[in-house]
Design an enzyme around this catalytic site. Structure first.
Site, mmCIF file in Angstrom:
data_model
loop_
_atom_site.group_PDB
_atom_site.id
_atom_site.type_symbol
_atom_site.label_atom_id
_atom_site.label_comp_id
_atom_site.label_asym_id
_atom_site.label_seq_id
_atom_site.Cartn_x
_atom_site.Cartn_y
_atom_site.Cartn_z
ATOM 1 N N ASP A 144 -25.715 28.060 -57.510
ATOM 2 C CA ASP A 144 -26.960 28.012 -56.745
ATOM 3 C C ASP A 144 -27.547 29.414 -56.718
ATOM 4 O OD1 ASP A 144 -28.981 27.150 -54.939
ATOM 5 O OD2 ASP A 144 -27.581 25.703 -54.074
ATOM 6 N N ASP A 149 -32.870 27.845 -55.956
ATOM 7 C CA ASP A 149 -33.361 27.537 -54.618
ATOM 8 C C ASP A 149 -34.824 27.959 -54.467
ATOM 9 O OD1 ASP A 149 -32.647 26.737 -51.804
ATOM 10 O OD2 ASP A 149 -33.264 28.808 -51.432
ATOM 11 N N GLU A 154 -35.628 24.069 -57.660
ATOM 12 C CA GLU A 154 -36.109 23.391 -56.458
ATOM 13 C C GLU A 154 -37.567 23.807 -56.276
ATOM 14 O OE1 GLU A 154 -34.850 22.842 -51.782
ATOM 15 O OE2 GLU A 154 -34.753 24.843 -52.670
ATOM 16 N N HIS A 210 -27.861 18.382 -49.731
ATOM 17 C CA HIS A 210 -27.454 19.082 -48.511
ATOM 18 C C HIS A 210 -28.606 19.251 -47.521
ATOM 19 C CE1 HIS A 210 -29.332 22.074 -51.031
ATOM 20 N NE2 HIS A 210 -29.444 22.882 -49.987
ATOM 21 N N ASP A 211 -29.841 19.015 -47.957
ATOM 22 C CA ASP A 211 -31.010 19.156 -47.089
ATOM 23 C C ASP A 211 -31.605 17.822 -46.656
ATOM 24 O OD1 ASP A 211 -31.109 21.927 -46.962
ATOM 25 O OD2 ASP A 211 -32.358 22.106 -48.759
#
Length: 555
Positions: A101, A202, A258, A331-332
């Site tokens: 990540d 990210d 993302e 995870h979000d």
């Protein structure tokens, strides 16, 4: 149609691990790298090709590791660099690749660069971050941060504000400064030389800001929306093309960005077929379908027609131009079966299988979030003190304390939407703490772990796990699932999501009932077709049973 360019990452199935919640090897209640290494056999049995590892870098952990203080070291909670090297080697021995990540829109305020940057106005690191003078004695503009409050934090030492689009402990890097780009690209090359297999990037669509920093439209009654001036900014493609030429093009990597607020036109640039930027992007339209007066915080469920419209739009518009990423939770996001299907005892298993079928048969690279293959559900905490997520806690206080929402309503919204729904510990077995830890878990385990856990799933041939295993096997076996052209069916239906995939004269038909009622459907009644997979053992002629999914290959 021109033949689709083949790539290993198009054919792969990716499994996201949130390390803090996956497996704890030392009894401190926090998942760690050695815990992941200990479960590689499980992941190899499932059949996945790639682990996307949520951040494991050194961090004070204000935002669960997305606030990085050292990009070349490991968070103490998770272990050491030796532990990481062992995980990487063992994963490769299990035929599993590792994707890191990459969090480079911002750092932690405890990163050495920011400590230097805030020390004085003439420090060499000052322009590594975005500093502005007060405007009329207030913030430089009205932008609100994603985690609540203003996006600007006043720093007493130099009498200026710094920008933080997320927490005040996550100052945004200034990508306009070529030295920042040099530092980031050097760090990325360091990880690539270590042998990793790619990057999930990210909020990468936010690295280029509109340099005029105008006020945003006030949408929540408190702060201005920065999205038009931060998401997909003026130089973002230039920056990513530079990243590609200086790092990505030198290795055979999986890259996914993302991309909050991404349009199809922008996605076609980010994930273009020429490979000048990234391999694919995450778009969020399908998980942002339902919004209330205070944005994402609502307990309303998305409608199938809206969901299908967005999913199909991305299928059609990226065809032959760019590559899709396929996901329903991470995870979000709350748990997929709780949000898009039915997590009741009666329908959880069959509806989790239906969702998986619908997603994995679409065109694009599928992502599984840890526990999704077990049909893990939302946790439905009923006390604010059970939550750990900074976004959830801040949102509760922002909206309740300002009288915009009643406390009981906000708690109901958190039960449905909070990121902590996905962050409860992985449910390995029915022993204490679901086999996640011998200690006290950092966040409470979902009470349903006695029934929903990996040990039970592995022992049950009809489990959600074994269904995912078969979906992955089919993907690895049949090129039509990876490269076939998409064609929507029944696009006006309120109850059924159906489509075709077409390749080299073969046709695959997929039909999924998104309701708990039997539906009329004749799409899968071809007696000459081969049934590839279904979540029901027996079928009813011309019907789809509650949450039934069928996939047939026409001969």
């Amino acid at each position: 149609m021109a033949e689709e360019k083949k790539a290993w990452w198009k054919e792969a199935v990716i499994y996201q691990i949130y390390p803090r919640s996956f497996a704890d090897s030392n009894g401190d209640g926090i998942g760690d790298l050695n815990g992941i290494t200990a479960h590689l056999d499980y992941l190899e049995t499932l059949g996945i090709d790639v682990i996307w590892l949520s951040p494991v870098y050194k961090s004070p952990n204000d935002d669960n590791g997305y606030d990085i203080s050292d990009y070349r070291d490991i968070m103490d909670d998770f272990g050491t660099m030796e532990d990481f090297d062992r995980l990487l080697a063992e994963a490769h021995r299990h035929h599993i690749k590792i994707v890191m990540d990459l969090v480079v829109n911002h750092t932690s305020d405890e990163h050495a660069w920011f400590i230097e940057s805030r020390s004085s106005k003439d420090n060499p690191y000052r322009d590594y971050y975005i500093w502005k003078d007060p405007k009329n004695g207030k913030e430089p503009n009205n932008w609100g941060a994603c985690f609540g409050g203003s996006a600007w934090e006043f720093d007493e030492r130099t009498g200026m504000y710094y920008l933080h689009c997320f927490s005040k402990k996550q100052p945004d890097l200034n990508w306009e400064n070529p030295k920042v780009r040099d530092e980031v690209f050097d760090m990325m090359n360091w990880w690539c030389e270590k042998g990793i297999d790619g990057f999930r990037m990210d909020v990468i669509s936010m690295i280029s800001k509109d340099q005029s920093f105008p006020d945003g439209t006030v949408e929540d009654g408190l702060y201005g929306n920065f999205s038009p001036y931060v998401c997909n900014g003026p130089r973002v493609h230039e920056f990513l093309q530079e990243m590609n030429s200086r790092v990505l093009s030198h290795y055979d990597l999986l890259t996914v960005g993302e991309a909050a607020g991404v349009t199809i036109e922008e996605a076609q640039k980010y994930a273009n077929n020429e490979g000048t930027e990234l391999g694919m992007v995450f778009q969020f339209e399908h998980v942002d379908l339902v919004r209330g007066p205070i944005g994402k915080w609502t307990d309303q469920k998305p409608k199938l027609a809206d969901f299908r419209h967005i999913m199909n739009k991305w299928q059609y518009e990226l065809e032959g131009k760019a590559w899709n990423s396929l996901f329903l939770d991470n995870h979000d996001q709350p748990r997929a079966v709780s949000r898009f299907a039915n997590d009741s005892e009666k329908y959880r298993v069959v509806s989790a299988k239906m969702l998986a079928t619908c997603l994995h048969m679409l065109k694009g690279t599928p992502y599984i979030y840890q526990g999704e293959e077990l049909g893990m559900t939302n946790v439905y905490f009923d006390k604010l003190e059970d939550y750990r997520d900074i976004e959830s806690i801040n949102a509760f206080h922002q909206y309740v304390d300002n009288g915009l929402v009643k406390a009981e309503d906000m708690m109901r919204y958190l039960k449905e939407i909070s990121r902590d729904n996905a962050r409860t510990p992985m449910q390995w077995d029915d022993s204490k703490n679901a086999g996640f830890t011998d200690g006290t878990p950092w966040i409470n385990v979902n009470p349903n772990y006695k029934e929903i856990n990996a040990k039970a799933a592995l022992a049950d041939p009809d489990s959600v796990f074994h269904y995912y295993q078969e979906l992955i096997r089919l993907r690895h076996t049949l090129p039509i699932i990876v490269y076939g052209k998409f064609q929507g069916l029944l696009e006006d239906s309120e109850t059924i999501y159906a489509y075709k995939r077409i390749l080299d004269g073969q046709v695959l038909t997929v039909a999924c009932n998104f309701t708990d009622q039997e539906q009329d459907c004749v799409l899968c009644e071809d007696p000459t077709a081969e049934e590839l997979i279904s979540n029901y053992k027996g079928h009813k002629a011309g019907k789809l049973q509650p949450y039934e999914a069928r996939v047939i290959l026409h001969k």
